[in-house]
Motif scaffolding. Structure first.
Motif, short mmCIF file in Angstrom:
data_model
loop_
_atom_site.label_atom_id
_atom_site.label_comp_id
_atom_site.label_asym_id
_atom_site.label_seq_id
_atom_site.Cartn_x
_atom_site.Cartn_y
_atom_site.Cartn_z
N THR A 29 0.84 -1.21 0.00
CA THR A 29 0.00 0.00 0.00
C THR A 29 0.87 1.26 0.00
OG1 THR A 29 -1.67 -1.23 1.23
CG2 THR A 29 -1.90 1.16 1.19
N ALA A 30 1.99 1.22 0.72
CA ALA A 30 2.90 2.37 0.76
C ALA A 30 3.50 2.63 -0.61
CB ALA A 30 4.00 2.13 1.79
N ALA A 31 3.88 1.58 -1.31
CA ALA A 31 4.46 1.75 -2.64
C ALA A 31 3.42 2.31 -3.61
CB ALA A 31 4.98 0.40 -3.16
N ARG A 32 2.19 1.84 -3.50
CA ARG A 32 1.12 2.36 -4.37
C ARG A 32 0.84 3.83 -4.07
NH1 ARG A 32 -2.93 -1.32 -3.47
NH2 ARG A 32 -1.91 -2.70 -4.94
N THR A 33 0.83 4.21 -2.80
CA THR A 33 0.60 5.61 -2.41
C THR A 33 1.73 6.50 -2.90
OG1 THR A 33 -0.57 4.82 -0.44
CG2 THR A 33 0.09 7.11 -0.45
N ALA A 34 2.96 6.01 -2.82
CA ALA A 34 4.10 6.79 -3.32
C ALA A 34 4.00 6.99 -4.83
CB ALA A 34 5.41 6.09 -2.96
N ALA A 35 3.54 5.95 -5.53
CA ALA A 35 3.37 6.08 -6.99
C ALA A 35 2.36 7.17 -7.31
CB ALA A 35 2.94 4.74 -7.57
N TYR A 36 1.24 7.18 -6.58
CA TYR A 36 0.24 8.24 -6.80
C TYR A 36 0.81 9.61 -6.45
CZ TYR A 36 -3.65 5.05 -7.69
OH TYR A 36 -4.49 4.12 -8.24
N ALA A 37 1.66 9.67 -5.44
CA ALA A 37 2.23 10.95 -5.01
C ALA A 37 3.21 11.51 -6.04
CB ALA A 37 2.93 10.78 -3.67
N PHE A 38 3.86 10.65 -6.81
CA PHE A 38 4.80 11.12 -7.82
C PHE A 38 4.12 11.69 -9.06
CE2 PHE A 38 8.06 7.92 -6.10
CZ PHE A 38 8.62 8.89 -5.29
N VAL A 39 2.85 11.38 -9.29
CA VAL A 39 2.15 11.82 -10.51
C VAL A 39 2.06 13.35 -10.59
CG1 VAL A 39 -0.06 11.78 -11.73
CG2 VAL A 39 0.91 9.67 -10.85
N PRO A 40 1.62 14.08 -9.54
CA PRO A 40 1.54 15.55 -9.69
C PRO A 40 2.89 16.20 -9.96
CG PRO A 40 0.28 14.84 -7.77
CD PRO A 40 1.03 13.65 -8.28
N VAL A 41 3.96 15.72 -9.33
CA VAL A 41 5.29 16.30 -9.58
C VAL A 41 5.73 16.00 -11.01
CG1 VAL A 41 7.73 16.16 -8.92
CG2 VAL A 41 5.98 16.23 -7.17
N GLY A 42 5.43 14.80 -11.48
CA GLY A 42 5.77 14.46 -12.87
C GLY A 42 5.03 15.36 -13.86
N LEU A 43 3.77 15.65 -13.57
CA LEU A 43 3.02 16.55 -14.45
C LEU A 43 3.59 17.96 -14.45
CD1 LEU A 43 -0.64 15.37 -13.70
CD2 LEU A 43 0.69 14.97 -15.77
N VAL A 44 4.06 18.42 -13.27
CA VAL A 44 4.67 19.75 -13.21
C VAL A 44 5.96 19.77 -14.00
CG1 VAL A 44 5.83 21.37 -11.64
CG2 VAL A 44 3.62 20.42 -11.03
N LEU A 45 6.78 18.75 -13.84
CA LEU A 45 8.09 18.74 -14.50
C LEU A 45 7.97 18.59 -16.01
CD1 LEU A 45 10.15 16.62 -11.96
CD2 LEU A 45 10.23 19.09 -12.34
N THR A 46 6.94 17.95 -16.51
CA THR A 46 6.78 17.82 -17.97
C THR A 46 6.14 19.05 -18.59
OG1 THR A 46 4.64 16.72 -17.67
CG2 THR A 46 6.59 15.31 -17.89
N GLY A 47 5.63 19.96 -17.79
CA GLY A 47 5.00 21.17 -18.31
C GLY A 47 3.52 21.01 -18.58
N THR A 48 2.96 19.87 -18.26
CA THR A 48 1.54 19.62 -18.52
C THR A 48 0.66 20.54 -17.68
OG1 THR A 48 2.11 17.33 -18.93
CG2 THR A 48 -0.21 17.80 -18.59
N VAL A 49 1.05 20.76 -16.43
CA VAL A 49 0.24 21.61 -15.54
C VAL A 49 0.21 23.03 -16.07
CG1 VAL A 49 0.09 22.55 -13.21
CG2 VAL A 49 0.62 20.14 -13.55
N GLU A 50 1.35 23.52 -16.53
CA GLU A 50 1.41 24.88 -17.08
C GLU A 50 0.53 25.00 -18.32
OE1 GLU A 50 4.73 27.88 -19.04
OE2 GLU A 50 5.38 26.21 -17.79
N TRP A 51 0.57 23.98 -19.17
CA TRP A 51 -0.24 23.98 -20.39
C TRP A 51 -1.73 23.96 -20.05
CZ3 TRP A 51 -3.22 19.87 -22.57
CH2 TRP A 51 -3.68 20.12 -23.86
N ILE A 52 -2.12 23.10 -19.11
CA ILE A 52 -3.54 23.01 -18.73
C ILE A 52 -4.00 24.29 -18.05
CG2 ILE A 52 -5.14 21.82 -17.16
CD1 ILE A 52 -3.67 19.23 -17.83
N SER A 53 -3.18 24.85 -17.17
CA SER A 53 -3.59 26.10 -16.52
C SER A 53 -3.66 27.24 -17.52
CB SER A 53 -2.66 26.44 -15.36
OG SER A 53 -1.35 26.69 -15.84
N GLY A 54 -2.80 27.23 -18.54
CA GLY A 54 -2.88 28.25 -19.59
C GLY A 54 -4.16 28.13 -20.39
N ILE A 55 -4.64 26.93 -20.59
CA ILE A 55 -5.89 26.72 -21.31
C ILE A 55 -7.08 27.08 -20.43
CG2 ILE A 55 -7.42 24.91 -22.21
CD1 ILE A 55 -4.99 23.58 -23.39
N ALA A 56 -7.03 26.67 -19.18
CA ALA A 56 -8.19 26.83 -18.30
C ALA A 56 -8.49 28.28 -17.94
CB ALA A 56 -7.98 26.02 -17.03
#
Length: 153
Positions: A29-56
């Motif tokens: 369960t800890a490994a699965r929770t850590a995997a979910y926790a890495f998703v938002p940081v990965g989205l920030v580092l790839t620029g996806t969050v900036e792109w989505i916020s620019g659209i929204a």
């Protein structure tokens, strides 16, 4: 900027929850929770969050989505009207032409029996006895009745 900060905070909280879960010896369960926790940081580092916020947060983008929705509604409304009226103008004209053609020569599109096996109501020369025409004969219905009686229907 604020979206990146929020994503980082969510990831930090998720990693904290994963650490507490691992301390309780629930490693899967800890490994699965850590995997979910890495998703938002990965989205920030790839620029996806900036792109989505620019659209929204752009009004022109929302206007574009509104126009796409209006176009979709118009397509669906015209299709509904077409179905109720019997198709497009071209289809209605073709149906009217075929209706006029059927009225002039109603038996023109009836299938011919050809030179196959002779019909029960026909003579060996190919002529039809009595009032029978190229369609179903009275004998065919008596055969059907016999089959139904045989099966008790």
């Amino acid at each position: 900027m604020i979206a990146e900060t929020i994503c980082s905070a969510v990831s930090a909280a998720g990693l904290g929850i994963a650490a507490v879960t691992a301390y309780r010896r629930r490693f899967l369960t800890a490994a699965r929770t850590a995997a979910y926790a890495f998703v938002p940081v990965g989205l920030v580092l790839t620029g996806t969050v900036e792109w989505i916020s620019g659209i929204a947060f752009r009004p022109s983008v929302w206007l574009g989505f509104g126009l796409l929705g209006a176009a979709w509604l118009l397509f669906m409304a015209t299709r509904a009207v077409e179905r109720r009226t019997g198709g497009t103008r071209k289809e209605r004209r073709a149906a009217a032409r075929s209706a006029r053609h059927d009225a002039v020569a109603p038996a023109a599109s009836a299938p011919s029996l050809g030179a196959g096996a002779p019909d029960r109501g026909s003579e060996p020369g190919g002529r039809v006895r009595g009032k029978q025409s190229g369609g179903a004969s009275g004998d065919d219905f008596s055969d059907i009745e016999a089959i139904l009686k045989k099966h008790g229907i």
